[in-house]
Write an enzyme that holds these catalytic residues in place. Structure first.
Site, PDB file in Angstrom:
ATOM      1  CD  GLU A  91      -2.864   1.102   2.393  1.00 31.83           C
ATOM      2  OE1 GLU A  91      -3.689   2.002   2.459  1.00 31.83           O
ATOM      3  OE2 GLU A  91      -2.736   0.207   3.254  1.00 31.83           O
ATOM      4  CG  ASP A  92       1.562   2.884   3.246  1.00 31.04           C
ATOM      5  OD1 ASP A  92       0.592   3.245   2.572  1.00 31.04           O
ATOM      6  OD2 ASP A  92       1.507   2.655   4.468  1.00 31.04           O
TER       7      ASP A  92
END
Length: 735
Positions: A91-92
């Site tokens: 996600e990051d």
């Protein structure tokens, strides 16, 4: 920019945390397990190297903390620990899911993917969006339930480190936790984490209440401790005489549960007496566990008087989360009720860790199998539906917190069900196909209605038939989320079939009126009949609610040149929003009363102003007929307790989708096999249900009355026409 000294210090702290992660793992880690965790740790450190949390610390501390919760407090395996370390990587950071799959394989990639999907759900939400998110999150269970467990650990750590966030975010995250994550943790059997989630959330949603209760607990700690000590001493002496190996612990109830008691009982903190529980944890081999539990029970009740209503035996019938214990409430010193929980060390581990404790001592294939069985059980417990998200969440939460009963199958197998369950819930619990084809049920050998409430110890047998299928009333009979979701989707499919037939019927009827069925005509018809979706239109044509005359009325207005001017103005309104939605919507336009669902005259109460669709009940007044109130009306409790005999059940229905009861009367010449011919036509040929049948003969003639359950007037008309064809029948008419 951080100095080298600071960076070195931080790196040492990261290394320390990693070592501790391995040290505190609840499961025994093999060499391969440690290698996998090391690899995940290295990837996570590399991926998050440039990231920092709001508090300023290196981001990597967060995934390690989540992995520690997964490893120690929840007690999952190396795969889950590795996935927890990697949960924010896709996600990051620049790492992709393909990268994860290449390095770690398909299982870990699937879990990380599930966690990433949850991360992408809408963040700003009203309640129905929150419910929709919850449902989407549960759908990821079909990938792997470990997704949810790691997400609970992630949320738990977020709550522990929320101090540096703005207040509105704290409140949002905390209320979402109470709405979604705490119920889930409860269902999975992670009782300790559930308690922490509730307390931490209360700290942000109602800070004053939290501080107040916490302060009072601190203030009364010494007195409580003394009380627990006095109580324990009495039991200790008796247990020691019996030579038992045990440990007694006093445990304060959580702030959240004390708050809930204060609200539900409407009392102040000082008036709650069972603020703590005593746990007796004893050593025993598996063979003597049950015997020793009851021995300790008899010792406790020899010294203190038990409350017979408050005995809970979860050793003979464990909860579906695997929880085992004996719970008793006894009258302690100073006339206070005290809850005593009796568990063996093994039971205590299961209570603390949920199912993870079951597998601690198993190895290899056996361990894998055990975890599989647990994941499958949870999958069933969290069965999802495709109806309205808010409905689903409310039903799901009902199932989460409901007390359990235990019933037997005809073969003597024990099945847990939520309290209040009916034979229909039992049927769906056995198998969806059994539920779908339920014709009737026997409880303890006697035929009973499908809405009978089951009690613990009942033996239930389901009678099935290939011709049986769900009908709208089943939603009133079923209480479990699983049964209701299956019934709903079956009814939805059936309605769609009616709608598809209706579309063809409409096409033919419009063609005979020189109008072709196109998008423009459909949109105009939806507006003309005040409906919401095109499927609503087709469904109502299919079941005869919109009849030939109404279609002709529409056609004449559509073709009328004089109306062209108005038509253009209507056109400016544009297409109704959501007209192409693939659903048949509910249009609550009628109130029915009692079991027979009769139409009676009524007025709506001013105190709560119910609107169509609200859960309601009728109250028979002295002078003003039936007044309809919302079920949560402020006056409901006093009316129901003082005047229970004047309460009448009521519900809103969609008259286009509901079945109604019609009575027909017939007469003619009596002959052998006449009733057979009548029931053949009604039940076998036309598949219409009969509620009541009454025939009498006199001097070679007969008269009869039959109550039928039909969807609309069209079906009733066909029944009457077909009955007239039977030889010997002279007159048939609707009463």
């Amino acid at each position: 920019m951080a100095t080298q000294a600071v960076i070195d210090k931080e790196n040492k702290a990261i290394a320390r945390e990693y070592k501790e992660l391995l040290r505190i793992s609840y499961q025994t880690l093999t060499g391969d397990d440690k290698k996998l965790i090391r690899q995940a740790f290295d990837v996570a450190v590399d991926a998050h190297k440039d990231q920092r949390r709001k508090s300023g610390e290196a981001y990597i501390f967060h995934p390690i903390a989540v992995a520690k919760i997964v490893a120690s407090e929840i007690g999952l395996d190396a795969t889950s620990i590795a996935a927890a370390l990697l949960h924010d990587v896709v996600e990051d950071t620049p790492y992709t899911l393909d990268d994860i799959e290449q390095i770690f394989g398909e299982t870990i990639a699937r879990i990380v993917d599930g966690l990433t999907k949850i991360g992408h759900l809408k963040k700003e939400m009203n309640i129905s969006q929150q419910a929709e998110n919850f449902r989407k999150m549960l759908l990821t269970l079909h990938d792997d339930i470990r997704v949810i467990i790691i997400k609970i650990a992630d949320r738990y750590h977020n709550l522990l480190t929320m101090d540096s966030m703005p207040e509105h975010k704290q409140v949002k995250i905390a209320s979402e936790t109470l709405y979604i994550y705490a119920p889930l943790a409860h269902r999975i059997g992670l009782y300790n984490i559930k308690t922490e989630l509730e307390d931490l959330s209360l700290k942000y949603t109602e800070p004053e209440v939290y501080q107040d209760i916490q302060g009072k607990i601190e203030g009364s700690k010494e007195a409580q401790q003394q009380y627990i000590e006095d109580f324990s001493k009495v039991i200790r002496d008796s247990l020691d005489k019996e030579g038992l190996n045990y440990d007694i612990k006093g445990r304060m109830k959580s702030i959240f549960s004390i708050r809930r008691k204060m609200q539900s009982q409407n009392v102040a903190f000082d008036e709650i007496y069972d603020k703590f529980a005593i746990r007796i944890i004893y050593k025993s081999d598996r063979k003597n566990e049950k015997f020793l539990a009851w021995k300790i029970y008899s010792i406790v009740t020899d010294n203190f008087t038990p409350n017979p209503v408050r005995l809970r035996d979860w050793i003979s019938s464990p909860k579906s989360t695997g929880y085992e214990a004996l719970h008793i409430t006894v009258m302690g010193p100073k006339g206070r009720w005290v809850e005593v929980q009796i568990r063996s060390e093994r039971m205590h581990e299961i209570a603390e860790k949920g199912y993870a404790a079951h597998f601690k001592y198993k190895h290899g294939d056996q361990k894998e199998q055990g975890i599989e069985i647990w994941l499958n059980r949870l999958q069933e417990a969290l069965e999802t539906s495709n109806g309205s998200a808010v409905d689903f969440v409310e039903e799901f939460k009902l199932n989460l917190y409901s007390k359990e009963i235990f019933v037997f199958t005809p073969n003597g197998e024990l099945k847990p069900l939520p309290k209040g369950a009916t034979p229909l819930d039992f049927a769906f619990n056995i198998h969806t196909e059994v539920g779908m084809h339920t014709r009737g049920a026997k409880v303890n050998g006697k035929l009973v209605p499908l809405n009978t409430t089951l009690r613990s110890g009942d033996q239930v047998e389901i009678i099935t038939s290939d011709n049986a299928k769900p009908n709208q009333n089943w939603l009133d009979y079923a209480t479990t989320a699983r049964a209701r979701s299956k019934i709903r989707s079956s009814l939805r499919e059936e309605k769609k079939e009616v709608a598809m037939d209706g579309k063809e019927t409409l096409r033919r009827k419009l063609k005979s009126l020189k109008i072709s069925l196109n998008e423009d005509v459909i949109n105009k018809m939806v507006i003309y009949f005040k409906l919401k979706t095109s499927l609503d239109l087709f469904y109502r044509v299919g079941n005869g609610v919109i009849d030939n005359q109404q279609i002709r009325d529409f056609a004449s207005s559509y073709n009328n040149a004089f109306l062209n001017f108005f038509k253009n103005r209507i056109r400016r309104k544009g297409t109704p929003e959501g007209i192409d939605r693939d659903e048949i919507t509910e249009n609550y336009d009628m109130l029915v009363f009692g079991k027979e669902e009769e139409k009676l005259s009524y007025t709506l109460a001013n105190c709560c102003n119910p609107i169509p669709g609200d859960p309601v009940f009728g109250f028979v007044t002295v002078n003003e007929g039936i007044k309809v109130h919302k079920k949560d009306c402020p006056n409901a409790i006093s009316m129901q307790s003082k005047y229970a005999y004047r309460i009448i059940s009521a519900k809103w229905i969609d008259s286009a989708q509901e079945e109604f009861i019609a009575e027909i009367r017939m007469s003619g010449i009596d002959n052998l096999g006449l009733i057979n011919s009548i029931t053949d036509i009604i039940s076998d040929e036309m598949h219409v249900n009969m509620r009541n049948i009454n025939f009498s003969t006199d001097g070679g003639t007969f008269t009869g009355r039959i109550k039928l359950v039909v969807k609309n007037k069209g079906i009733l008309k066909k029944v009457l026409e077909n009955l007239k064809q039977i030889s010997g029948i002279d007159k048939v008419a609707r009463v």
